[in-house]
Design a protein around this motif. Structure first.
Motif, PDB file in Angstrom:
ATOM      1  N   LEU B 183     -13.056  -5.088  -2.148  1.00  0.00           N
ATOM      2  CA  LEU B 183     -12.802  -4.983  -3.580  1.00  0.00           C
ATOM      3  C   LEU B 183     -12.709  -6.390  -4.154  1.00  0.00           C
ATOM      4  O   LEU B 183     -11.839  -7.163  -3.747  1.00  0.00           O
ATOM      5  CB  LEU B 183     -11.488  -4.225  -3.786  1.00  0.00           C
ATOM      6  CG  LEU B 183     -11.209  -3.648  -5.155  1.00  0.00           C
ATOM      7  CD1 LEU B 183     -12.276  -2.661  -5.563  1.00  0.00           C
ATOM      8  CD2 LEU B 183      -9.844  -2.975  -5.159  1.00  0.00           C
ATOM      9  N   PRO B 184     -13.581  -6.732  -5.094  1.00  0.00           N
ATOM     10  CA  PRO B 184     -13.633  -8.125  -5.533  1.00  0.00           C
ATOM     11  C   PRO B 184     -12.659  -8.456  -6.645  1.00  0.00           C
ATOM     12  O   PRO B 184     -12.962  -9.266  -7.489  1.00  0.00           O
ATOM     13  CB  PRO B 184     -15.075  -8.266  -6.011  1.00  0.00           C
ATOM     14  CG  PRO B 184     -15.382  -6.931  -6.566  1.00  0.00           C
ATOM     15  CD  PRO B 184     -14.606  -5.927  -5.760  1.00  0.00           C
ATOM     16  N   MET B 185     -11.488  -7.812  -6.655  1.00  0.00           N
ATOM     17  CA  MET B 185     -10.569  -8.162  -7.747  1.00  0.00           C
ATOM     18  C   MET B 185      -9.111  -8.150  -7.332  1.00  0.00           C
ATOM     19  O   MET B 185      -8.730  -7.544  -6.338  1.00  0.00           O
ATOM     20  CB  MET B 185     -10.785  -7.249  -8.944  1.00  0.00           C
ATOM     21  CG  MET B 185     -10.813  -5.787  -8.639  1.00  0.00           C
ATOM     22  SD  MET B 185     -11.254  -4.878 -10.161  1.00  0.00           S
ATOM     23  CE  MET B 185     -12.394  -3.695  -9.493  1.00  0.00           C
ATOM     24  N   THR B 186      -8.330  -8.858  -8.099  1.00  0.00           N
ATOM     25  CA  THR B 186      -6.896  -8.950  -7.813  1.00  0.00           C
ATOM     26  C   THR B 186      -6.196  -7.693  -8.311  1.00  0.00           C
ATOM     27  O   THR B 186      -6.760  -6.925  -9.097  1.00  0.00           O
ATOM     28  CB  THR B 186      -6.267 -10.145  -8.538  1.00  0.00           C
ATOM     29  OG1 THR B 186      -6.332  -9.889  -9.944  1.00  0.00           O
ATOM     30  CG2 THR B 186      -6.993 -11.434  -8.227  1.00  0.00           C
ATOM     31  N   GLN B 187      -4.973  -7.527  -7.887  1.00  0.00           N
ATOM     32  CA  GLN B 187      -4.235  -6.350  -8.315  1.00  0.00           C
ATOM     33  C   GLN B 187      -3.925  -6.424  -9.800  1.00  0.00           C
ATOM     34  O   GLN B 187      -3.775  -5.404 -10.471  1.00  0.00           O
ATOM     35  CB  GLN B 187      -2.954  -6.223  -7.486  1.00  0.00           C
ATOM     36  CG  GLN B 187      -3.271  -5.932  -6.031  1.00  0.00           C
ATOM     37  CD  GLN B 187      -2.029  -5.773  -5.172  1.00  0.00           C
ATOM     38  OE1 GLN B 187      -0.892  -5.893  -5.648  1.00  0.00           O
ATOM     39  NE2 GLN B 187      -2.229  -5.499  -3.892  1.00  0.00           N
ATOM     40  N   GLU B 188      -3.838  -7.629 -10.315  1.00  0.00           N
ATOM     41  CA  GLU B 188      -3.607  -7.764 -11.743  1.00  0.00           C
ATOM     42  C   GLU B 188      -4.823  -7.281 -12.523  1.00  0.00           C
ATOM     43  O   GLU B 188      -4.679  -6.623 -13.554  1.00  0.00           O
ATOM     44  CB  GLU B 188      -3.313  -9.224 -12.085  1.00  0.00           C
ATOM     45  CG  GLU B 188      -3.058  -9.413 -13.557  1.00  0.00           C
ATOM     46  CD  GLU B 188      -2.235 -10.643 -13.855  1.00  0.00           C
ATOM     47  OE1 GLU B 188      -2.023 -11.468 -12.940  1.00  0.00           O
ATOM     48  OE2 GLU B 188      -1.803 -10.774 -15.024  1.00  0.00           O
ATOM     49  N   GLN B 189      -6.019  -7.585 -12.025  1.00  0.00           N
ATOM     50  CA  GLN B 189      -7.222  -7.102 -12.693  1.00  0.00           C
ATOM     51  C   GLN B 189      -7.334  -5.590 -12.569  1.00  0.00           C
ATOM     52  O   GLN B 189      -7.727  -4.901 -13.514  1.00  0.00           O
ATOM     53  CB  GLN B 189      -8.454  -7.801 -12.103  1.00  0.00           C
ATOM     54  CG  GLN B 189      -8.532  -9.255 -12.542  1.00  0.00           C
ATOM     55  CD  GLN B 189      -9.379 -10.121 -11.635  1.00  0.00           C
ATOM     56  OE1 GLN B 189      -9.662  -9.767 -10.496  1.00  0.00           O
ATOM     57  NE2 GLN B 189      -9.772 -11.277 -12.144  1.00  0.00           N
ATOM     58  N   LEU B 190      -6.941  -5.088 -11.421  1.00  0.00           N
ATOM     59  CA  LEU B 190      -6.894  -3.642 -11.225  1.00  0.00           C
ATOM     60  C   LEU B 190      -5.959  -3.022 -12.269  1.00  0.00           C
ATOM     61  O   LEU B 190      -6.253  -1.970 -12.857  1.00  0.00           O
ATOM     62  CB  LEU B 190      -6.335  -3.362  -9.823  1.00  0.00           C
ATOM     63  CG  LEU B 190      -7.132  -2.571  -8.803  1.00  0.00           C
ATOM     64  CD1 LEU B 190      -8.607  -2.780  -8.896  1.00  0.00           C
ATOM     65  CD2 LEU B 190      -6.631  -2.867  -7.395  1.00  0.00           C
ATOM     66  N   ALA B 191      -4.854  -3.701 -12.496  1.00  0.00           N
ATOM     67  CA  ALA B 191      -3.886  -3.231 -13.483  1.00  0.00           C
ATOM     68  C   ALA B 191      -4.495  -3.196 -14.875  1.00  0.00           C
ATOM     69  O   ALA B 191      -4.285  -2.248 -15.638  1.00  0.00           O
ATOM     70  CB  ALA B 191      -2.654  -4.135 -13.478  1.00  0.00           C
ATOM     71  N   ASP B 192      -5.286  -4.212 -15.192  1.00  0.00           N
ATOM     72  CA  ASP B 192      -5.893  -4.261 -16.516  1.00  0.00           C
ATOM     73  C   ASP B 192      -7.004  -3.233 -16.676  1.00  0.00           C
ATOM     74  O   ASP B 192      -7.371  -2.866 -17.781  1.00  0.00           O
ATOM     75  CB  ASP B 192      -6.404  -5.675 -16.814  1.00  0.00           C
ATOM     76  CG  ASP B 192      -5.255  -6.667 -17.004  1.00  0.00           C
ATOM     77  OD1 ASP B 192      -4.171  -6.249 -17.454  1.00  0.00           O
ATOM     78  OD2 ASP B 192      -5.434  -7.855 -16.686  1.00  0.00           O
ATOM     79  N   CYS B 193      -7.538  -2.763 -15.581  1.00  0.00           N
ATOM     80  CA  CYS B 193      -8.526  -1.678 -15.631  1.00  0.00           C
ATOM     81  C   CYS B 193      -7.852  -0.336 -15.892  1.00  0.00           C
ATOM     82  O   CYS B 193      -8.465   0.580 -16.428  1.00  0.00           O
ATOM     83  CB  CYS B 193      -9.261  -1.532 -14.303  1.00  0.00           C
ATOM     84  SG  CYS B 193     -10.394  -2.864 -13.928  1.00  0.00           S
ATOM     85  N   THR B 194      -6.628  -0.217 -15.463  1.00  0.00           N
ATOM     86  CA  THR B 194      -5.984   1.092 -15.466  1.00  0.00           C
ATOM     87  C   THR B 194      -4.816   1.194 -16.437  1.00  0.00           C
ATOM     88  O   THR B 194      -4.167   2.238 -16.513  1.00  0.00           O
ATOM     89  CB  THR B 194      -5.466   1.413 -14.048  1.00  0.00           C
ATOM     90  OG1 THR B 194      -4.733   0.284 -13.560  1.00  0.00           O
ATOM     91  CG2 THR B 194      -6.594   1.716 -13.102  1.00  0.00           C
ATOM     92  N   GLY B 195      -4.547   0.127 -17.152  1.00  0.00           N
ATOM     93  CA  GLY B 195      -3.444   0.177 -18.103  1.00  0.00           C
ATOM     94  C   GLY B 195      -2.083   0.180 -17.447  1.00  0.00           C
ATOM     95  O   GLY B 195      -1.127   0.737 -17.990  1.00  0.00           O
ATOM     96  N   LEU B 196      -1.991  -0.423 -16.276  1.00  0.00           N
ATOM     97  CA  LEU B 196      -0.714  -0.467 -15.570  1.00  0.00           C
ATOM     98  C   LEU B 196      -0.258  -1.917 -15.425  1.00  0.00           C
ATOM     99  O   LEU B 196      -0.896  -2.830 -15.942  1.00  0.00           O
ATOM    100  CB  LEU B 196      -0.874   0.155 -14.178  1.00  0.00           C
ATOM    101  CG  LEU B 196      -1.313   1.624 -14.133  1.00  0.00           C
ATOM    102  CD1 LEU B 196      -1.754   2.010 -12.732  1.00  0.00           C
ATOM    103  CD2 LEU B 196      -0.177   2.522 -14.590  1.00  0.00           C
ATOM    104  N   THR B 197       0.842  -2.112 -14.705  1.00  0.00           N
ATOM    105  CA  THR B 197       1.294  -3.458 -14.381  1.00  0.00           C
ATOM    106  C   THR B 197       0.848  -3.785 -12.971  1.00  0.00           C
ATOM    107  O   THR B 197       0.703  -2.902 -12.153  1.00  0.00           O
ATOM    108  CB  THR B 197       2.829  -3.529 -14.343  1.00  0.00           C
ATOM    109  OG1 THR B 197       3.350  -2.381 -14.939  1.00  0.00           O
ATOM    110  CG2 THR B 197       3.323  -4.763 -15.023  1.00  0.00           C
ATOM    111  N   SER B 198       0.705  -5.062 -12.697  1.00  0.00           N
ATOM    112  CA  SER B 198       0.276  -5.429 -11.353  1.00  0.00           C
ATOM    113  C   SER B 198       1.308  -4.956 -10.325  1.00  0.00           C
ATOM    114  O   SER B 198       0.955  -4.530  -9.236  1.00  0.00           O
ATOM    115  CB  SER B 198       0.062  -6.932 -11.255  1.00  0.00           C
ATOM    116  OG  SER B 198       1.262  -7.610 -11.490  1.00  0.00           O
TER     117      SER B 198
END
Lengths: 249, 249
Positions: B183-198
């Motif tokens: 997965l080429p992204m950080t958990q923070e970016q994952l958070a920004d994809c899903t509307g959550l917090t890192s």
DNA sequence: CGCCGGTTTGAGTCCATTCAAGAGGAGTGG
DNA sequence: CCACTCCTCTTGAATGGACTCAAACCGGCG
């Protein structure tokens, strides 16, 4: 600019496409020459169901409609609201099989156009095709804003944002004033637009009212001060890509 | 089917368009004849900034990129992830002024194509234009799914859904296996994809792991059982409109 | 008049957030 | 090679925003 005396049913399509690019007289005529069938629908009827094989695009001539999607646990998500002049089903019809449903919000009159006729027009008259493509791109822009709205704003802002958008679009479509209109949906539908519960929508609405952002009576919404509500909604209309005109104050 | 021995840089564009509709030899050649400039970008660089006046469309030849939008309070929303073959900026370039930013996730190599050349190709070779239009419509479909995902699913489902989508798209693009990828992204970016917090993404990820939906080591994700994770993610791949092939089990 | 869909309100709960701090790696420079 | 920094990931504890459940209210309509 080639104004017709007329009131051809597809006039509002021409008007909509002209919003995106100017069309020459013969291009307008090509649009008006599209074959179509009119249909009257009642509030709450389905226009397309998720999974349907779609053969016609449809144009909204009056009334309001919305796109929705169901998730596994029965929850509903509304991804767009449509009004007069909107080409409601380019998406599904060109893709072939519908990935979401479209339903009327109020009584509507619609024009159904065979999708092959749409394709032929689009590529036969490139300028029209470009306008249609543009239209679907603007839809995409609105989707992105909704993603951001649902993901990163608090409940009251979300609702306020929706109210702002609705006002601006209504005015742009010549259907009302952006500061004062009738909202054609229930609080539950509002909830499905914003990813909230109807209960919480109600509370947020009251809090907007308490803050002096809006006043309401039944479904009528009045925005006291555009600058103020824009701030609480974090609203900017750039994503609607409207032609230079009725821009926010 | 007109296979070339070649490795023309725009081959992956042809391949992508063919995913949507078959192209005749001369149509493929027309695509390959597009003027372009190659550019290497590092991770984290901007390709387009919100508000820019855009004159080129760009094609992702390798690496990953994403679309993002900032909201008033500084929050960020990611509305799409892109990979090889994706035409990353039809949206902004055709609309003229960018309503969102596009940024690289990893190092990327991109081909920049003047937007007028894209327009000419689209309308000069209708079949290609149709494929491009189709591509933007599929983008729209994915946006709608993301709206529903962010709006109506719990945190773990949202993340799982994103993982499923990524896997399927990766495999469809011939870039990896859907059950096992980096997965080429950080958990923070994952958070920004899903509307959550890192922070919450981290917890959700661990809970998916605890439930046996996935196993991870660093950024590598392995899906143990597709049927199982599809269920917790409420994932179905219809909205990706992939040609009949690698469909879910 | 009584039903019905929609709105309003209250009380309690829970999911996700915030705040905070520590751990693990990768890269840099002394 | 170690010290140092920066970034990401991880974990804990407390808070809070939105949800659930439930009941009452309201207006329209048969």
């Amino acid at each position: 600019m080639h104004t017709k005396t007329s009131s051809h049913p597809l006039d509002s399509l021409v008007q909509k496409l002209q919003q995106w690019r100017p069309l020459a007289a013969h291009e307008q005529d090509a649009v008006l020459a599209l074959p179509y069938k009119l249909k009257e629908l009642q509030a709450g009827e389905y226009i397309v169901r998720d999974g349907d094989r779609v053969t016609h695009s449809c144009l909204l001539l009056s009334g309001f409609a919305f796109r929705q999607k169901l998730v596994g646990d029965g929850g509903r998500s509304i991804s767009a609201i449509h009004m007069r002049g909107d080409i409601v089903d380019l998406q599904n019809s060109l893709l072939g099989v519908a990935d979401h449903s479209v339903q009327t919000l109020t009584a509507c009159t619609m024009a159904f156009i065979p999708r092959d006729a749409v394709k032929e027009l689009a590529f036969g008259v490139p300028n029209v095709g470009m306008a249609m493509w543009y239209d679907t791109l603007v839809d995409g822009s609105v989707f992105r804003e909704w993603i951001a709205n649902n993901a990163r704003r608090g409940a009251s802002s979300r609702i306020a944002h929706l109210l702002c958008e609705f006002g601006v679009r209504l005015e742009a479509a010549g259907l009302g004033e952006k500061l004062n209109y009738e909202l054609p949906m229930t609080q539950e539908q509002l909830a499905d637009c914003t990813g909230l519960t109807s209960v919480h929508v109600n509370r947020s609405l009251k809090s907007l009212e308490a803050n002096g952002d809006i006043t309401r009576s039944k479904r009528a919404v009045a925005i006291a001060n555009w600058a103020k509500i824009s701030r609480t909604a974090d609203f900017g209309d750039a994503y609607l890509h409207l032609p230079a005109s009725a821009t926010s104050s």
